[in-house]
Design an enzyme around this catalytic site. Sequence first.
Site, mmCIF file in Angstrom:
data_model
loop_
_atom_site.group_PDB
_atom_site.id
_atom_site.type_symbol
_atom_site.label_atom_id
_atom_site.label_comp_id
_atom_site.label_asym_id
_atom_site.label_seq_id
_atom_site.Cartn_x
_atom_site.Cartn_y
_atom_site.Cartn_z
ATOM 1 N N LEU A 61 0.866 -1.173 0.000
ATOM 2 C CA LEU A 61 0.000 0.000 0.000
ATOM 3 C C LEU A 61 0.907 1.229 0.000
ATOM 4 O O LEU A 61 2.002 1.200 0.567
ATOM 5 C CB LEU A 61 -0.906 0.035 1.236
ATOM 6 N N ASP A 62 0.450 2.318 -0.611
ATOM 7 C CA ASP A 62 1.217 3.560 -0.589
ATOM 8 C C ASP A 62 1.455 4.010 0.850
ATOM 9 O O ASP A 62 0.645 3.738 1.741
ATOM 10 C CB ASP A 62 0.473 4.666 -1.338
ATOM 11 N N ARG A 63 2.535 4.731 1.056
ATOM 12 C CA ARG A 63 2.895 5.216 2.392
ATOM 13 C C ARG A 63 1.722 5.889 3.094
ATOM 14 O O ARG A 63 1.463 5.652 4.286
ATOM 15 C CB ARG A 63 4.051 6.221 2.285
ATOM 16 N N ARG A 162 -5.614 7.115 -6.928
ATOM 17 C CA ARG A 162 -5.266 8.527 -6.772
ATOM 18 C C ARG A 162 -5.319 9.254 -8.113
ATOM 19 O O ARG A 162 -5.886 10.351 -8.228
ATOM 20 C CB ARG A 162 -3.897 8.644 -6.132
#
EC number: 5.4.99.-
Length: 215
Positions: A61-63, A162
Amino acid sequence: MSSEYAPPTAPLVVLHRDDHLLVVDKPAGLLSVPGKGAHLSDCLLSRLEAVDAATLLVHRLDRDTSGVMVFARTKLAQRHLGLQFERRHTSKTYIARITGHPDTDGGQIDLPLIADWPNRPRQMVDFERGKPARTGWRVLEREPRSTRVELTPETGRSHQLRVHMAELGHPILGDPLYAEGEARAAARMMLHAETLTIRHPDGGAPTTFRTACPF
């Protein structure tokens, strides 16, 4: 990194553990895997390995995204889960808060994505060279200046949700790469992986893990 790295320090929340799987609620602000440089070594994987050396990475998962993340505890389970992600045999739902109000209550976004190499880690839409990327979305609640939506990715491209929300004209609140002005100034990126459904490596039964959205 898009901003100074100051990962959260609260104890991790374990959602499920058995002989094959470890499922945790990843906090926003913590890298899934180490970044480049010693200052980016602290991550979810390293924290889990410190308490369970059997922990093996399956996906990321993205930060700045929070939510359900599954790890394997055996090589066989890692391969089994890896193939599920590769072959799109998993299903995921995300909750996001996006800027403004879409004209409709949902739909399908089908926009191919590719790395924007001069501006890495940004991704961009490219109809000639991009890889297929599809996202379903539906409105859950219209707030005064934003909208809460459920997102269901059919593919798993980097930054897919996003970029797709930004291309829709309603970037995710707090997104440090794709939101602008006031929308970028939120306390965190408002994107949360709420559910993940996989086939359990031991027997193949469909299994869903869930963690409540914190915003």
